[in-house]
Write a protein that holds these residues in place. Structure first.
Motif, PDB file in Angstrom:
ATOM      1  N   PHE A 116       0.861  -1.181   0.000  1.00 16.60           N
ATOM      2  CA  PHE A 116       0.000   0.000   0.000  1.00 16.60           C
ATOM      3  C   PHE A 116       0.897   1.231   0.000  1.00 16.60           C
ATOM      4  CE2 PHE A 116      -2.746  -3.321   1.517  1.00 16.60           C
ATOM      5  CZ  PHE A 116      -3.991  -3.007   0.999  1.00 16.60           C
ATOM      6  N   PHE A 117       0.859   1.969  -1.097  1.00 25.06           N
ATOM      7  CA  PHE A 117       1.747   3.110  -1.304  1.00 25.06           C
ATOM      8  C   PHE A 117       0.895   4.364  -1.396  1.00 25.06           C
ATOM      9  CE2 PHE A 117       5.699   4.434  -4.047  1.00 25.06           C
ATOM     10  CZ  PHE A 117       5.776   5.632  -3.345  1.00 25.06           C
ATOM     11  N   ASP A 118       0.823   5.130  -0.287  1.00 23.85           N
ATOM     12  CA  ASP A 118       0.021   6.349  -0.264  1.00 23.85           C
ATOM     13  C   ASP A 118       0.905   7.567  -0.535  1.00 23.85           C
ATOM     14  OD1 ASP A 118      -2.307   7.825  -0.023  1.00 23.85           O
ATOM     15  OD2 ASP A 118      -2.108   8.075   2.147  1.00 23.85           O
ATOM     16  N   GLU A 119       0.307   8.547  -1.192  1.00 19.64           N
ATOM     17  CA  GLU A 119       1.013   9.763  -1.594  1.00 19.64           C
ATOM     18  C   GLU A 119       2.216   9.424  -2.479  1.00 19.64           C
ATOM     19  OE1 GLU A 119      -0.507  12.326  -1.397  1.00 19.64           O
ATOM     20  OE2 GLU A 119      -1.933  11.935   0.214  1.00 19.64           O
ATOM     21  N   VAL A 120       1.934   8.652  -3.504  1.00 22.28           N
ATOM     22  CA  VAL A 120       2.960   8.216  -4.456  1.00 22.28           C
ATOM     23  C   VAL A 120       3.694   9.412  -5.071  1.00 22.28           C
ATOM     24  CG1 VAL A 120       3.378   6.980  -6.610  1.00 22.28           C
ATOM     25  CG2 VAL A 120       1.663   6.137  -5.005  1.00 22.28           C
ATOM     26  N   ILE A 121       2.929  10.383  -5.556  1.00 22.16           N
ATOM     27  CA  ILE A 121       3.521  11.507  -6.272  1.00 22.16           C
ATOM     28  C   ILE A 121       4.421  12.325  -5.353  1.00 22.16           C
ATOM     29  CG2 ILE A 121       3.024  13.579  -7.601  1.00 22.16           C
ATOM     30  CD1 ILE A 121       2.358  10.907  -8.978  1.00 22.16           C
ATOM     31  N   ALA A 122       3.978  12.550  -4.120  1.00 22.32           N
ATOM     32  CA  ALA A 122       4.779  13.334  -3.175  1.00 22.32           C
ATOM     33  C   ALA A 122       6.114  12.653  -2.901  1.00 22.32           C
ATOM     34  CB  ALA A 122       4.003  13.520  -1.875  1.00 22.32           C
ATOM     35  N   THR A 123       6.089  11.338  -2.761  1.00 20.87           N
ATOM     36  CA  THR A 123       7.313  10.590  -2.470  1.00 20.87           C
ATOM     37  C   THR A 123       8.277  10.633  -3.643  1.00 20.87           C
ATOM     38  OG1 THR A 123       6.031   9.090  -1.066  1.00 20.87           O
ATOM     39  CG2 THR A 123       8.221   8.352  -1.726  1.00 20.87           C
ATOM     40  N   MET A 124       7.763  10.407  -4.846  1.00 26.06           N
ATOM     41  CA  MET A 124       8.629  10.353  -6.024  1.00 26.06           C
ATOM     42  C   MET A 124       9.162  11.727  -6.410  1.00 26.06           C
ATOM     43  SD  MET A 124       6.565   7.508  -8.279  1.00 26.06           S
ATOM     44  CE  MET A 124       7.698   7.617  -9.650  1.00 26.06           C
ATOM     45  N   ALA A 125       8.367  12.762  -6.173  1.00 29.76           N
ATOM     46  CA  ALA A 125       8.793  14.110  -6.540  1.00 29.76           C
ATOM     47  C   ALA A 125       9.830  14.672  -5.572  1.00 29.76           C
ATOM     48  CB  ALA A 125       7.585  15.035  -6.597  1.00 29.76           C
ATOM     49  N   GLU A 126       9.894  14.100  -4.374  1.00 32.45           N
ATOM     50  CA  GLU A 126      10.830  14.602  -3.358  1.00 32.45           C
ATOM     51  C   GLU A 126      12.286  14.431  -3.788  1.00 32.45           C
ATOM     52  OE1 GLU A 126      11.869  13.757   1.345  1.00 32.45           O
ATOM     53  OE2 GLU A 126       9.893  13.225   0.561  1.00 32.45           O
ATOM     54  N   ASP A 127      12.558  13.336  -4.488  1.00 36.55           N
ATOM     55  CA  ASP A 127      13.910  13.099  -5.010  1.00 36.55           C
ATOM     56  C   ASP A 127      13.731  12.468  -6.387  1.00 36.55           C
ATOM     57  OD1 ASP A 127      16.418  11.873  -5.699  1.00 36.55           O
ATOM     58  OD2 ASP A 127      17.026  12.050  -3.603  1.00 36.55           O
ATOM     59  N   LYS A 128      13.864  13.273  -7.433  1.00 38.33           N
ATOM     60  CA  LYS A 128      13.519  12.803  -8.779  1.00 38.33           C
ATOM     61  C   LYS A 128      14.419  11.677  -9.271  1.00 38.33           C
ATOM     62  CE  LYS A 128      11.207  17.033 -10.213  1.00 38.33           C
ATOM     63  NZ  LYS A 128      11.106  18.111 -11.224  1.00 38.33           N
ATOM     64  N   LYS A 129      15.685  11.691  -8.856  1.00 37.01           N
ATOM     65  CA  LYS A 129      16.588  10.623  -9.280  1.00 37.01           C
ATOM     66  C   LYS A 129      16.159   9.294  -8.674  1.00 37.01           C
ATOM     67  CE  LYS A 129      21.450   9.235  -9.380  1.00 37.01           C
ATOM     68  NZ  LYS A 129      22.844   9.604  -8.988  1.00 37.01           N
ATOM     69  N   ILE A 130      15.926   9.287  -7.366  1.00 34.39           N
ATOM     70  CA  ILE A 130      15.446   8.068  -6.712  1.00 34.39           C
ATOM     71  C   ILE A 130      14.034   7.749  -7.187  1.00 34.39           C
ATOM     72  CG2 ILE A 130      14.854   7.019  -4.488  1.00 34.39           C
ATOM     73  CD1 ILE A 130      17.071   8.598  -3.197  1.00 34.39           C
ATOM     74  N   GLY A 131      13.270   8.803  -7.502  1.00 34.56           N
ATOM     75  CA  GLY A 131      11.906   8.591  -7.983  1.00 34.56           C
ATOM     76  C   GLY A 131      11.859   7.735  -9.234  1.00 34.56           C
TER      77      GLY A 131
END
Length: 259
Positions: free
Chosen positions: A124-139
């Motif tokens: 269960f992955f909530d706030e997917v966009i917020a997590t991926m946008a925080e570090d675009k390389k790791i995203g």
């Protein structure tokens, strides 16, 4: 083994056959957390092992206390680097299952994880966009693991449920949306938001009541030509202690599958 979760009187999330992968979009206060809680408890009740990623360290992150202390770091992530590590771990589990059960001389063609009595795994992955946008390389690395799991997870028994206030094609690949067999949009949203969830189906949305826990759902594999009106199951989180119930179900699942 039961491989489906009831959504209402005539709709089921048939995760092991028809609806591989899920995306759920809802603005703040429109019932997303309650719906996620219902799905989490339903999956855990079936014996599944549960993993959480919560980019805002909020509702899902608090459920880490349902796990024994020595398992929390393995099962729960919030930062991009933790998320990447967790998804890498699950991808390794997925690939090892394929090697051990589905690629050997004794493998049975066409069977899945249920046949081999493997414990299903739900992410269960909530706030997917917020997590991926925080570090675009790791995203980008996070996205690559999600695509692998969405494309390959079903047979190995690994399922991803992704949720966000708003999905974005700039951050999340449309490959993930297109391979989500269950798509849900709750509350009132913009045209672009509906289009991001449903793609080409947007122009054919039927009339539906919008509000808390109300909106649209699309379920793949049922011959639907358009999404349909949907009201989520009602889970009264004031009366149900999600954390304690989840803890009990996880313990029962671990006992059932011997881990």
């Amino acid at each position: 083994m039961n491989n489906s979760i009831q959504l209402d009187k005539d709709k089921w999330y048939e995760f092991s056959t028809k609806q591989v992968g899920v995306i759920i979009q809802a603005p703040t206060g429109q019932g997303k957390t309650r719906f996620l809680s219902y799905l989490i408890l339903s999956a855990a009740k079936l014996g599944a092992d549960i993993y959480f990623i919560d980019g805002k360290r909020a509702d899902l992150f608090s459920l880490r206390f349902a796990f024994p202390e020595n398992e929390r770091d393995e099962h729960v992530a919030s930062t991009p680097s933790q998320t990447c590590r967790l998804l890498r771990h699950l991808s390794e589990i997925m690939n090892s299952r394929y090697e051990e059960y589905f690629s050997t001389e004794s493998s049975t063609t066409g069977e899945n994880y249920s046949f081999y009595k493997l414990r299903p795994i739900f992410i269960f992955f909530d706030e997917v966009i917020a997590t991926m946008a925080e570090d675009k390389k790791i995203g980008k690395e996070i996205e690559s693991y999600l695509i692998q799991i969405m494309l390959k997870g079903r047979q190995a028994g690994i399922f991803a449920i992704l949720s966000s206030q708003r999905f974005s094609a700039e951050v999340l690949s449309t490959t993930i949306r297109e391979n989500a067999g269950m798509r849900v949009a709750l509350g009132r949203m913009s045209k672009d938001s509906y289009r991001m969830v449903f793609g080409d189906f947007y122009d054919e949305l039927p009339a539906a009541e919008k509000g808390i826990g109300k909106g649209y759902i699309y379920l793949d594999g049922l011959g639907w030509s358009t999404p349909r009106a949907f009201q989520t199951p009602i889970l009264d989180t004031q009366k149900i202690n999600v954390k304690s119930v989840l803890k009990r179900y996880l313990e029962q699942g671990a006992y059932k599958f011997g881990k």
